[in-house]
Write a protein that holds these residues in place. Structure first.
Motif, PDB file in Angstrom:
ATOM      1  N   PHE A   1      -1.429  15.524   7.776  1.00 58.18           N
ATOM      2  CA  PHE A   1      -2.176  15.236   6.554  1.00 58.18           C
ATOM      3  C   PHE A   1      -1.725  13.876   6.025  1.00 58.18           C
ATOM      4  O   PHE A   1      -0.540  13.540   6.080  1.00 58.18           O
ATOM      5  N   HIS A   2      -2.679  13.108   5.529  1.00 61.72           N
ATOM      6  CA  HIS A   2      -2.296  11.856   4.893  1.00 61.72           C
ATOM      7  C   HIS A   2      -3.300  11.507   3.802  1.00 61.72           C
ATOM      8  O   HIS A   2      -4.447  11.958   3.814  1.00 61.72           O
ATOM      9  N   GLN A   3      -2.826  10.714   2.863  1.00 61.61           N
ATOM     10  CA  GLN A   3      -3.651  10.295   1.733  1.00 61.61           C
ATOM     11  C   GLN A   3      -3.268   8.885   1.326  1.00 61.61           C
ATOM     12  O   GLN A   3      -2.099   8.604   1.068  1.00 61.61           O
ATOM     13  N   LEU A   4      -4.251   8.008   1.306  1.00 60.19           N
ATOM     14  CA  LEU A   4      -4.033   6.657   0.806  1.00 60.19           C
ATOM     15  C   LEU A   4      -3.992   6.725  -0.714  1.00 60.19           C
ATOM     16  O   LEU A   4      -4.965   7.099  -1.361  1.00 60.19           O
ATOM     17  N   LYS A   5      -2.834   6.390  -1.303  1.00 63.77           N
ATOM     18  CA  LYS A   5      -2.655   6.507  -2.740  1.00 63.77           C
ATOM     19  C   LYS A   5      -3.148   5.271  -3.497  1.00 63.77           C
ATOM     20  O   LYS A   5      -3.801   5.375  -4.529  1.00 63.77           O
TER      21      LYS A   5
ATOM     22  N   VAL B   1       2.496   1.635   9.852  1.00 64.78           N
ATOM     23  CA  VAL B   1       2.980   2.999  10.005  1.00 64.78           C
ATOM     24  C   VAL B   1       1.965   3.744  10.859  1.00 64.78           C
ATOM     25  O   VAL B   1       0.757   3.495  10.768  1.00 64.78           O
ATOM     26  N   THR B   2       2.455   4.623  11.734  1.00 61.01           N
ATOM     27  CA  THR B   2       1.565   5.395  12.589  1.00 61.01           C
ATOM     28  C   THR B   2       1.605   6.860  12.192  1.00 61.01           C
ATOM     29  O   THR B   2       2.636   7.375  11.757  1.00 61.01           O
TER      30      THR B   2
ATOM     31  N   PHE C   1       5.130   6.690   1.714  1.00 58.76           N
ATOM     32  CA  PHE C   1       5.580   5.423   2.292  1.00 58.76           C
ATOM     33  C   PHE C   1       4.906   4.281   1.540  1.00 58.76           C
ATOM     34  O   PHE C   1       3.711   4.337   1.254  1.00 58.76           O
ATOM     35  N   THR C   2       5.680   3.255   1.238  1.00 59.93           N
ATOM     36  CA  THR C   2       5.136   2.063   0.611  1.00 59.93           C
ATOM     37  C   THR C   2       5.226   0.913   1.600  1.00 59.93           C
ATOM     38  O   THR C   2       6.311   0.383   1.862  1.00 59.93           O
TER      39      THR C   2
ATOM     40  N   ALA D   1       0.857  -1.188   0.000  1.00 62.70           N
ATOM     41  CA  ALA D   1       0.000   0.000   0.000  1.00 62.70           C
ATOM     42  C   ALA D   1       0.891   1.234   0.000  1.00 62.70           C
ATOM     43  O   ALA D   1       1.930   1.260   0.664  1.00 62.70           O
ATOM     44  N   LYS D   2       0.475   2.236  -0.752  1.00 62.43           N
ATOM     45  CA  LYS D   2       1.238   3.478  -0.843  1.00 62.43           C
ATOM     46  C   LYS D   2       0.456   4.579  -0.144  1.00 62.43           C
ATOM     47  O   LYS D   2      -0.728   4.809  -0.434  1.00 62.43           O
ATOM     48  N   ILE D   3       1.134   5.276   0.816  1.00 57.97           N
ATOM     49  CA  ILE D   3       0.474   6.284   1.642  1.00 57.97           C
ATOM     50  C   ILE D   3       1.325   7.555   1.675  1.00 57.97           C
ATOM     51  O   ILE D   3       2.517   7.504   1.954  1.00 57.97           O
TER      52      ILE D   3
END
Length: 263
Positions: A56-60, A49-50, A41-42, A32-34
């Motif tokens: 801000f975060h986004q699930l790619k 990962v915390t 981060f992959t 998963a790429k975030i």
């Protein structure tokens, strides 16, 4: 207060989001790429990962199975020991030091998350107590994995973490160290002591570090002018804010925005 979401072989979120919750992503299969703040981060199978509250975060994308656990500070932190556990070994670090963690017992980790999901869905008697205990178990397992992977033990005390939370909640107020000391029922000397112990910085420089981290997020993700961002962070003079930002990043706010857009 606490929520679980599951993703399977799918595209990610349409845009980055910011939640005032603590988030844990767990990849049980595939990858998963975030995006977290300015870094991607992959995650691979068996990695977590915390993300600290306010990032801000986004699930790619997800190519496999991914679980997201969200919970609020009020839900988890019932005591000083809870506060210390949530930040033990930098798990939910306020300074944007996110890292991928390889978990020693992935099947056990997945089982705990599945049990939390069941408790939340069925809401049996005292389910909030049981889910709290299960989240504790997750964090302990992550800490054990980090130690097994060779990481040093970092155990902050509750006062320092309450200080960090208080700073993050009061950027606009432009509080000084003395104000935070009064708010937390302690002294400036004590705040300087715990700050130097945990970061090798004075309490004032900890405030500056958190302010810079927040400024970067606002510059990256909020449709605000530099002047508006300056006021949100407690600066009465936007010119002073620009000089402050450049002092700690070697770039002006506008230069930083341009660099990020080019990445």
């Amino acid at each position: 207060m606490i929520e679980i979401r599951k993703y399977s072989d799918q595209t990610g979120d349409p845009e980055p989001r910011r939640v005032i919750r603590y988030t844990l992503f767990w990849c049980s299969r595939g990858s998963a790429k975030i995006l977290i703040d300015e870094n991607i981060f992959t995650l691979k199978t068996g990695q977590a990962v915390t993300i600290t509250s306010g990032q801000f975060h986004q699930l790619k994308s997800v190519e496999g199975q991914l679980t997201a656990l969200d919970f609020t500070l009020d839900f988890f932190c019932k005591s000083d020991s809870d506060i210390e556990l949530i930040f033990h070994n930098g798990l939910f670090c306020h300074f944007g030091m996110n890292e991928m963690i390889t978990v020693r017992h992935p099947a056990f980790f997945t089982e705990i998350l599945d049990t939390i999901e069941k408790e939340i869905h069925e809401q049996p008697y005292q389910y909030l107590i049981s889910t709290h205990s299960l989240v504790e178990l997750l964090l302990v397992e992550i800490n054990r994995s980090k130690i097994a992977n060779g990481d040093e033990i970092w155990k902050p005390d509750a006062l320092f973490l309450k200080f960090l939370e208080s700073v993050r909640d009061r950027f606009k107020s432009n509080y000084q160290v003395s104000d935070f000391a009064d708010l937390l029922g302690t002294t400036e000397a004590k705040l300087n002591e715990v700050s130097k112990l945990h970061t090798n910085k004075t309490a004032q420089n900890v405030i500056y570090s958190l302010t810079i981290s927040e400024a970067k997020r606002l510059l990256m993700y909020e449709k605000l002018t530099v002047k508006e961002i300056a006021y949100k962070l407690g600066f009465n003079d936007p010119f002073y804010f620009s000089n402050f930002f450049k002092k700690y990043t070697s770039r002006s706010p506008k230069e930083y925005q341009k660099t990020i857009k080019e990445i």
